[in-house]
Design an enzyme around this catalytic site. Structure first.
Site, PDB file in Angstrom:
ATOM      1  N   ASN A  17     -15.966  28.233  14.847  1.00 29.16           N
ATOM      2  CA  ASN A  17     -16.664  27.165  15.591  1.00 29.16           C
ATOM      3  C   ASN A  17     -16.049  25.806  15.290  1.00 29.16           C
ATOM      4  OD1 ASN A  17     -19.055  28.061  17.275  1.00 29.16           O
ATOM      5  ND2 ASN A  17     -19.381  29.238  15.392  1.00 29.16           N
ATOM      6  N   HIS A 109     -26.575  28.742  15.837  1.00 27.92           N
ATOM      7  CA  HIS A 109     -27.115  29.969  15.255  1.00 27.92           C
ATOM      8  C   HIS A 109     -26.911  31.125  16.243  1.00 27.92           C
ATOM      9  CE1 HIS A 109     -29.618  32.410  12.669  1.00 27.92           C
ATOM     10  NE2 HIS A 109     -30.245  32.839  13.757  1.00 27.92           N
TER      11      HIS A 109
HETATM   12  C1  GRF Z   1     -21.484  31.827  13.581  1.00 26.42           C
HETATM   13  O1  GRF Z   1     -21.953  33.008  14.147  1.00 26.42           O
HETATM   14  C2  GRF Z   1     -22.568  30.775  13.540  1.00 26.42           C
HETATM   15  O2  GRF Z   1     -23.449  30.851  14.611  1.00 26.42           O
HETATM   16  C3  GRF Z   1     -23.290  31.119  12.272  1.00 26.42           C
HETATM   17  O3  GRF Z   1     -22.292  31.535  11.365  1.00 26.42           O
HETATM   18  C4  GRF Z   1     -21.144  32.023  12.098  1.00 26.42           C
HETATM   19  C5  GRF Z   1     -19.996  31.189  11.640  1.00 26.42           C
HETATM   20  O4  GRF Z   1     -18.783  31.570  12.173  1.00 26.42           O
HETATM   21  N1  GRF Z   1     -24.096  30.006  11.834  1.00 26.42           N
HETATM   22  P1  GRF Z   1     -17.509  30.608  12.037  1.00 26.42           P
HETATM   23  O5  GRF Z   1     -17.360  30.244  10.558  1.00 26.42           O
HETATM   24  O6  GRF Z   1     -17.727  29.388  12.880  1.00 26.42           O
HETATM   25  O7  GRF Z   1     -16.359  31.452  12.513  1.00 26.42           O
END
Ligand code: GRF
Length: 187
Positions: A17, A109
């Protein structure tokens, strides 16, 4: 855009993300600039993205929550950060931190909140034989995954869905939803 909002991203892990936010923030009209990345995990792969894209970063241990929050606030205030994005950040921030920071904090989330707050979302969703899941971007308050919802994206669950396939399917949507949510906040 000349006056982009100075932003910090908190991570704990892979940072996919974070990558989508970095890419969006490099677009001329995107409202934020990422001025700082903070990880509470020294091994977080996301820190490599900070190096790759030349963004200032800090590892700050969260073993002691008070010290963690105090050190974060120091780094954040020093850089005049006005917006905070949590992206796979695995700690709950205290009310004190939220009010001392004083600006908007948002989180992503991997469920359709208010359903399935907390950890192990995808296995719980599958166990309950849900037909849909998705992801949510929301404002952060001191309760887990509870602040006002900004945007959500729904995905359908196939008969042969596994925890991993659902995770990947939702992550793809997360990478679009997070930047869209930021645009919608600042438009
Ligand atoms: C994602 O699924 C986010 O929604 C959750 O943790 C995961 C993190 O993934 N809070 P990344 O580190 O962004 O790949």
């Amino acid at each position: 855009m000349v006056n982009k909002i100075k932003t910090c991203v908190f991570i704990s892990g892979k940072g996919s993300n974070l990558l989508s936010l970095i890419k969006s923030s490099r677009e001329y009209n995107f409202p934020i600039k990422i001025n700082l990345i903070i990880s509470n995990n020294i091994k977080a792969k996301g820190l490599n993205l900070a190096k790759k894209y030349n963004i200032p970063y800090r590892f700050i241990s969260s073993k002691n929550q008070k010290n963690f929050e105090r050190n974060c606030l120091y780094e954040i205030k020093k850089r005049k950060i006005r917006f905070l994005c949590l992206a796979g950040f695995m700690k709950i921030l205290s009310n004190k931190f939220i009010s001392d920071f004083g600006y908007k904090i948002i989180n992503i989330h991997p469920s359709l909140l208010p359903k399935y707050k907390g950890l192990n979302t995808h296995s719980r969703v599958l166990k309950h034989k849900e037909r849909y899941s998705g992801c949510t971007v929301h404002f952060v308050d001191a309760k887990l995954d509870s602040g006002r919802i900004i945007l959500q994206k729904k995905v359908s669950i196939d008969k042969r869905e596994t925890k991993n396939s659902l995770k990947q399917k939702i992550l793809l949507q997360e990478h679009k939803l997070y930047p869209q949510s930021i645009i919608s906040i600042f438009k």
